[in-house]
Design a protein around this motif. Structure first.
Motif, PDB file in Angstrom:
ATOM      1  N   LYS A  12      54.421  35.466  45.527  1.00  0.00           N
ATOM      2  CA  LYS A  12      53.242  34.851  46.147  1.00  0.00           C
ATOM      3  C   LYS A  12      53.413  34.517  47.628  1.00  0.00           C
ATOM      4  CE  LYS A  12      50.974  34.549  42.239  1.00  0.00           C
ATOM      5  NZ  LYS A  12      49.640  35.124  41.993  1.00  0.00           N
ATOM      6  N   THR A  13      54.620  34.663  48.136  1.00  0.00           N
ATOM      7  CA  THR A  13      54.836  34.250  49.536  1.00  0.00           C
ATOM      8  C   THR A  13      55.299  35.423  50.398  1.00  0.00           C
ATOM      9  OG1 THR A  13      57.072  33.657  48.913  1.00  0.00           O
ATOM     10  CG2 THR A  13      55.538  31.852  49.204  1.00  0.00           C
ATOM     11  N   PRO A  42      48.087  30.396  41.948  1.00  0.00           N
ATOM     12  CA  PRO A  42      47.439  30.596  43.250  1.00  0.00           C
ATOM     13  C   PRO A  42      47.397  32.078  43.635  1.00  0.00           C
ATOM     14  CG  PRO A  42      49.703  29.887  43.566  1.00  0.00           C
ATOM     15  CD  PRO A  42      49.452  29.819  42.097  1.00  0.00           C
ATOM     16  N   GLN A  43      46.505  32.374  44.573  1.00  0.00           N
ATOM     17  CA  GLN A  43      46.445  33.735  45.114  1.00  0.00           C
ATOM     18  C   GLN A  43      47.655  33.961  46.028  1.00  0.00           C
ATOM     19  OE1 GLN A  43      42.598  34.934  46.489  1.00  0.00           O
ATOM     20  NE2 GLN A  43      43.505  35.831  48.320  1.00  0.00           N
ATOM     21  N   LYS A 128      43.448  29.484  41.183  1.00  0.00           N
ATOM     22  CA  LYS A 128      43.038  30.901  41.148  1.00  0.00           C
ATOM     23  C   LYS A 128      42.154  31.235  42.343  1.00  0.00           C
ATOM     24  CE  LYS A 128      43.510  32.359  36.418  1.00  0.00           C
ATOM     25  NZ  LYS A 128      43.006  31.953  35.118  1.00  0.00           N
ATOM     26  N   GLY A 129      42.527  32.288  43.064  1.00  0.00           N
ATOM     27  CA  GLY A 129      41.738  32.711  44.218  1.00  0.00           C
ATOM     28  C   GLY A 129      41.926  31.801  45.419  1.00  0.00           C
ATOM     29  N   ARG A 130      42.839  30.839  45.316  1.00  0.00           N
ATOM     30  CA  ARG A 130      43.018  29.875  46.405  1.00  0.00           C
ATOM     31  C   ARG A 130      44.447  29.893  46.949  1.00  0.00           C
ATOM     32  NH1 ARG A 130      38.806  26.012  46.317  1.00  0.00           N
ATOM     33  NH2 ARG A 130      40.130  24.420  47.276  1.00  0.00           N
TER      34      ARG A 130
END
Ligand code: SPV
Ligand code: MN
Length: 625
Positions: A12-13, A42-43, A128-130
């Motif tokens: 994610k990063t 998270p997105q 989600k999406g954030r």
């Protein structure tokens, strides 16, 4: 970092973010982040350090995603919380306790497993999406005995931005402490905005929860935007800090710290605890004195001295009634270019307005109720709405205030000359009094602190609410133990004097004191700290002489203070004082672990007052003492 954790975070990063984490190299940090990723999905995850670039980026994020809207003045933004999310909510704020543990029957608690399951269900998939923001801050001055590093995870850029204004950055502190300390301990916060409407406010305020896992230094909150519930380092941290202070033998208090300027450049530091709407910020902001902080203070003994540090670097203050004449310094800060976040005020043509600002307000505009609010509009609960919310706020940095004490960030904190407990009380206590000694002050001023409800609070007006050291909402242990900790703290060193204030004494419905009179009481306390002036024994503390106050009123406010005013304000009201002792005895009979000292102080106070009553009557003029 173990392989599984690394994979979870890496997915994610980007490399810059990952490198920042690897530089801290702490398993507990990594595990908390990886768990948040797994739970909240998270997105992307962005990890910020202390660099001005990262801090500026967060601020811009809050504007880009419309959590904050820019106002006309450069650097100013406004943030709105939902109609039902305008303050801390006690009923949904709970401690997660291990099976069989009862912190205190007066505290809101839920069994840990059960509360955790509820919280995780509410937070599952919430990012989600954030973007998940990972931020590092520090409670208290960095690299100091007070410093508590904090890890904040949130999907709200407003929360992260507020924390940049209200707290010291802490990424470097994490690196340092993690490398140097075997017992490295930090606080962790995970906040989820939850599902939001087109104004970025919760669709499910009824599912707002704030749960404190005090055994793991963790607080989680969900379905809320209001800073008192979301900004981990504010009240969420205070509850954890009270536990930590208990383990380590120091004190975490809900207090301002100010510098009072005495004769010949003498600088005297006072700390003060006042429940909401009792004049806390306005005391810390008295013209001619200097502010250190307005909400949270840690007390420690350092090099044999009783010292206090401001935990914060900014102010999240109530804006209602802030006006040019009474609050010139804040007013100036709220009108000049510079970083300010307004919360839940009224906006019209890019200008901020609030109730009590001393000018007529527009009859329509954008506020917490609607983007097209107009006078007379009803809220979703059918109640009539006001232009700004009564708890509308401003967020600013202490260093931007013209009266900031240049020493406000001192890593050793300030030597404390006095501690003040102030309540809203229409008929009992004199405007200012001094305790006979520390224990007397802690028991009869701090632990007996009460405040009357105002028209601004829900429910009946003028009802007294008991609020131990103004810290009742944040106690994470039994009331008796907390009082005992206060009694025992700094036993071996010279302790500050303790004072009680009351700005709200009334006669026939009218206040007996003006708004500015507190400037005189503060100066009197400063003189007492240094033994410059005498005091009169009033049976429940020491009160000023008329001559001293007359001189101070002249010097500070250029006001002639009449002897009649003095007598009226400083009359010892024995029936009311005894009634207060009755109330307190009743309350403390329900506290299982009331310290013996507390019981003794109440009994001795009663004896002194009844003895006075026998010789002097019910209402005793200070001139007769
Ligand atoms: C208070 O209510 O004591 C405050 C504001 O300082 S809050 O952040 O809501 O705690
Ligand atoms: Mn507060």
């Amino acid at each position: 970092m173990d392989e599984k954790t690394l994979q979870t975070i890496k997915e994610k990063t980007d490399e810059t973010s990952l490198a920042k984490l690897q530089a801290i190299d702490n398993d507990e940090v990594n595990a908390f982040i990886a768990h948040a990723i797994e739970l909240c999905a998270p997105q992307e995850v962005v990890i910020c350090d202390d660099s001005p670039e990262d801090v500026a980026w967060i601020r811009q994020q809050a504007i880009d995603n419309k959590e904050e809207l820019p106002l006309k003045t450069e650097g100013h933004t406004v943030h709105f919380d939902g109609y039902f999310d305008q303050a801390r909510k006690k009923d949904v704020t709970k401690y997660l306790v291990p099976k069989g543990v009862d912190l205190d029957p007066k505290l809101n608690q839920v069994e840990r497993e059960e509360g955790m399951a509820e919280m995780e269900a509410l937070q599952r998939g919430a990012y989600k999406g954030r973007t998940m923001h990972v931020r590092f801050f520090c409670l208290g001055p960095v690299n100091s005995d007070y410093a508590i590093p904090c890890l904040q995870i949130t999907d709200s850029a407003y929360v992260a931005h507020s924390e940049d204004m209200l707290y010291r950055v802490g990424y470097e502190e994490f690196k340092r402490q993690s490398a140097e300390k075997d017992d490295f301990e930090f606080f962790k916060f995970r906040h989820c905005t939850g599902e939001v409407d087109d104004r970025n406010t919760s669709k499910h305020p009824d599912l707002n929860r704030v749960y404190m896992d005090y055994t793991r230094n963790t607080v989680m909150s969900v379905n809320t935007q209001y800073a008192g519930n979301t900004v981990g380092l504010k009240k969420l941290s205070l509850r954890l800090a009270i536990c930590k202070a208990d383990r380590e033998g120091w004190l975490a208090e809900h207090m301002f710290i100010m510098r009072v300027n005495g004769p010949d450049d003498r600088k005297t530091y006072l700390a003060g605890a006042y429940p909401s709407a009792c004049g806390k910020t306005s005391t810390a902001m008295i013209p001619g004195e200097n502010i250190v902080g307005d909400d949270l203070a840690y007390f420690r003994v350092i090099d044999g001295q009783f010292r206090a540090a401001n935990v914060e670097s900014g102010i999240f203050g109530i804006i209602r009634d802030v006006n040019k004449d009474d609050d010139p310094v804040i007013w100036d800060c709220l009108h000049k270019p510079g970083e300010v976040i307004f919360g839940n005020i009224l906006v019209k043509d890019g200008e901020p307005y609030w109730m009590g600002m001393g000018q007529e307000l527009p009859k329509e505009g954008m506020n917490h109720v609607s983007t097209q609010w107009h006078e007379g509009m009803q809220g979703p609960d059918g109640n009539e709405t006001t232009p700004s919310h009564k708890n509308a706020r401003y967020t600013l940095r202490i260093r931007d205030l013209a009266n900031a004490d240049p020493d406000w960030d001192n890593p050793r904190g300030m030597p404390l000359g006095g501690v003040i407990y102030g309540g809203r009380d229409s008929d009992t206590n004199v405007p200012v009094r001094e305790a006979y000694h520390w224990d007397h002050g802690i028991c009869t001023m701090g632990a007996m602190l009460e405040s009357e409800t105002t028209a601004a609070t829900i429910g009946a007006e003028g009802v007294r609410k008991w609020n131990v050291m103004s810290n009742m909402d944040f106690l994470s242990m039994s009331v008796g133990k907390y009082i005992q900790n206060n009694l025992e703290f700094a036993k071996d060193v010279e302790r500050p004097k303790v004072f009680g204030t009351n700005y709200f004494l009334k006669k026939e419905g009218k206040y007996l004191n003006g708004m500015r009179d507190k400037a005189v009481w503060i100066k009197w306390m400063e003189r007492r700290v240094h033994g410059d002036v005498d005091a009169i024994d009033a049976g429940y503390g020491l009160i000023p002489t008329y001559e001293d106050l007359k001189k101070l009123f002249q010097a500070v406010l250029e006001k002639a203070y009449s002897q009649d005013d003095y007598v009226e304000q400083f009359t010892v009201r024995v029936p009311e004082l005894l009634a207060k002792l009755d109330r307190m005895e009743e309350i403390y009979a329900t506290v299982q672990d009331t310290p013996e000292t507390m019981k003794n102080e109440i009994a001795e106070q009663r004896n002194r007052l009844t003895a006075l009553q026998e010789t002097h009557g019910q209402y005793i003029s200070p001139l007769d003492l």
